[in-house]
Motif scaffolding. Structure first.
Motif, PDB file in Angstrom:
ATOM      1  N   VAL A  90       0.837  -1.201   0.000  1.00  0.00           N
ATOM      2  CA  VAL A  90       0.000   0.000   0.000  1.00  0.00           C
ATOM      3  C   VAL A  90       0.871   1.250   0.000  1.00  0.00           C
ATOM      4  O   VAL A  90       1.837   1.353   0.768  1.00  0.00           O
ATOM      5  N   GLY A  91       0.514   2.179  -0.869  1.00  0.00           N
ATOM      6  CA  GLY A  91       1.229   3.449  -0.962  1.00  0.00           C
ATOM      7  C   GLY A  91       2.344   3.467  -1.991  1.00  0.00           C
ATOM      8  O   GLY A  91       2.898   4.530  -2.277  1.00  0.00           O
ATOM      9  N   ARG A  92       2.678   2.311  -2.548  1.00  0.00           N
ATOM     10  CA  ARG A  92       3.740   2.264  -3.549  1.00  0.00           C
ATOM     11  C   ARG A  92       3.170   2.557  -4.935  1.00  0.00           C
ATOM     12  O   ARG A  92       2.033   2.216  -5.245  1.00  0.00           O
ATOM     13  N   SER A  93       3.974   3.199  -5.759  1.00  0.00           N
ATOM     14  CA  SER A  93       3.524   3.498  -7.122  1.00  0.00           C
ATOM     15  C   SER A  93       3.558   2.230  -7.963  1.00  0.00           C
ATOM     16  O   SER A  93       4.325   1.293  -7.689  1.00  0.00           O
ATOM     17  N   PHE A  94       2.726   2.208  -8.999  1.00  0.00           N
ATOM     18  CA  PHE A  94       2.741   1.053  -9.897  1.00  0.00           C
ATOM     19  C   PHE A  94       4.062   0.983 -10.655  1.00  0.00           C
ATOM     20  O   PHE A  94       4.535  -0.107 -10.981  1.00  0.00           O
ATOM     21  N   ALA A  95       4.671   2.132 -10.921  1.00  0.00           N
ATOM     22  CA  ALA A  95       5.981   2.135 -11.579  1.00  0.00           C
ATOM     23  C   ALA A  95       6.994   1.392 -10.715  1.00  0.00           C
ATOM     24  O   ALA A  95       7.817   0.604 -11.225  1.00  0.00           O
ATOM     25  N   GLU A  96       6.950   1.606  -9.414  1.00  0.00           N
ATOM     26  CA  GLU A  96       7.855   0.916  -8.494  1.00  0.00           C
ATOM     27  C   GLU A  96       7.497  -0.561  -8.396  1.00  0.00           C
ATOM     28  O   GLU A  96       8.372  -1.440  -8.441  1.00  0.00           O
ATOM     29  N   LEU A  97       6.218  -0.865  -8.268  1.00  0.00           N
ATOM     30  CA  LEU A  97       5.786  -2.258  -8.132  1.00  0.00           C
ATOM     31  C   LEU A  97       6.131  -3.081  -9.368  1.00  0.00           C
ATOM     32  O   LEU A  97       6.449  -4.268  -9.261  1.00  0.00           O
ATOM     33  N   ASN A  98       6.061  -2.449 -10.520  1.00  0.00           N
ATOM     34  CA  ASN A  98       6.346  -3.181 -11.755  1.00  0.00           C
ATOM     35  C   ASN A  98       7.798  -3.652 -11.852  1.00  0.00           C
ATOM     36  O   ASN A  98       8.124  -4.485 -12.702  1.00  0.00           O
ATOM     37  N   GLU A  99       8.655  -3.148 -10.978  1.00  0.00           N
ATOM     38  CA  GLU A  99      10.046  -3.610 -10.916  1.00  0.00           C
ATOM     39  C   GLU A  99      10.200  -4.841 -10.014  1.00  0.00           C
ATOM     40  O   GLU A  99      11.262  -5.451  -9.977  1.00  0.00           O
ATOM     41  N   SER A 100       9.137  -5.176  -9.294  1.00  0.00           N
ATOM     42  CA  SER A 100       9.201  -6.270  -8.319  1.00  0.00           C
ATOM     43  C   SER A 100       8.781  -7.595  -8.947  1.00  0.00           C
ATOM     44  O   SER A 100       7.699  -7.711  -9.523  1.00  0.00           O
ATOM     45  N   GLU A 101       9.637  -8.590  -8.828  1.00  0.00           N
ATOM     46  CA  GLU A 101       9.307  -9.921  -9.345  1.00  0.00           C
ATOM     47  C   GLU A 101       8.133 -10.538  -8.584  1.00  0.00           C
ATOM     48  O   GLU A 101       7.335 -11.268  -9.153  1.00  0.00           O
ATOM     49  N   TYR A 102       8.037 -10.215  -7.296  1.00  0.00           N
ATOM     50  CA  TYR A 102       6.930 -10.783  -6.523  1.00  0.00           C
ATOM     51  C   TYR A 102       5.598 -10.181  -6.945  1.00  0.00           C
ATOM     52  O   TYR A 102       4.571 -10.864  -6.987  1.00  0.00           O
ATOM     53  N   TRP A 103       5.589  -8.899  -7.275  1.00  0.00           N
ATOM     54  CA  TRP A 103       4.383  -8.250  -7.815  1.00  0.00           C
ATOM     55  C   TRP A 103       3.985  -8.895  -9.136  1.00  0.00           C
ATOM     56  O   TRP A 103       2.810  -9.177  -9.378  1.00  0.00           O
ATOM     57  N   LYS A 104       4.968  -9.161  -9.982  1.00  0.00           N
ATOM     58  CA  LYS A 104       4.679  -9.815 -11.257  1.00  0.00           C
ATOM     59  C   LYS A 104       4.112 -11.212 -11.027  1.00  0.00           C
ATOM     60  O   LYS A 104       3.164 -11.630 -11.704  1.00  0.00           O
ATOM     61  N   ALA A 105       4.688 -11.939 -10.066  1.00  0.00           N
ATOM     62  CA  ALA A 105       4.191 -13.288  -9.749  1.00  0.00           C
ATOM     63  C   ALA A 105       2.765 -13.227  -9.221  1.00  0.00           C
ATOM     64  O   ALA A 105       1.925 -14.073  -9.563  1.00  0.00           O
ATOM     65  N   PHE A 106       2.479 -12.223  -8.395  1.00  0.00           N
ATOM     66  CA  PHE A 106       1.131 -12.045  -7.854  1.00  0.00           C
ATOM     67  C   PHE A 106       0.120 -11.860  -8.973  1.00  0.00           C
ATOM     68  O   PHE A 106      -0.989 -12.410  -8.928  1.00  0.00           O
TER      69      PHE A 106
END
Length: 199
Positions: A90-106
């Motif tokens: 929560v509170g993180r930008s999608f630009a930042e999240l898109n760099e996360s492999e775990y976000w991609k896996a989710f």
């Protein structure tokens, strides 16, 4: 037979930019108010509503308020319709999240991944369906009810009703200010519309 209208709240200033989840104090912007207003006017021409029920978050309540005004109905708050708990994301930008492999896996495998310290998609699906079931059992026959909630909550219910694996949840587009609907009959629920937009 009862008709359940699943309504996604309108746009906010952070829509598409920040994962704000259950953050308090996020309100509809001008576009979101316009979306909700047009949705309310369109539904008023199509359905008589028995009740308006909303997620407790401000953006959902503000969308529900326009329906409430159009129909002269009070708003009931139901915690079961609230947004998914995105935990530490929560509170993180999608630009930042898109760099996360775990976000991609989710987003690839929601059946096997969930937000850190957050809620699984199957938990969201289960609590949303419990809320809808509880609401529907109290409705008189042939009632229409509007449930104002959030995109992932609506998707989770629709994939359940359509028999789609939860990993394919993003194959359904649920736009801000849209309505999806299904009928509760004596047999299986029947999905009659997905992502109707009136703006």
């Amino acid at each position: 037979m009862n008709r359940i209208l699943l309504i996604r709240h309108g746009n906010t200033d952070l829509s598409g930019r920040v994962l704000y989840g259950r953050t308090p104090g996020i309100h509809l912007n001008v576009e979101g108010l316009r979306q909700a207003s047009r949705l309310s006017a369109a539904l008023k021409q199509r359905h008589q509503l028995r009740s308006v029920i909303s997620s407790p978050l401000e953006r959902a309540v503000e969308t529900a308020q326009l329906l409430s005004a159009a129909y002269g109905l009070p708003i009931t708050i139901d915690e079961g319709l609230t947004e998914i708990d995105f935990g530490t994301w929560v509170g993180r930008s999608f630009a930042e999240l898109n760099e996360s492999e775990y976000w991609k896996a989710f987003n690839r495998k929601r059946s096997l991944s969930w937000p850190p310290d957050g809620e699984t998609m199957t938990e969201v699906q289960a609590r949303a369906w419990r809320a809808i079931h509880a609401i529907s059992t109290k409705l008189p026959p042939d009632s229409n009810v509007a449930l104002v909630t959030h995109g992932d909550v609506i998707r989770s219910v629709l994939v359940l009703l359509l028999g789609i694996p939860i990993d394919h949840i993003h194959r359904l587009d649920i736009a801000p200010g849209s309505v999806s609907e299904f009928l509760i009959t004596g047999h299986d629920p029947i999905v009659t519309a997905v992502n109707q937009i009136f703006y």
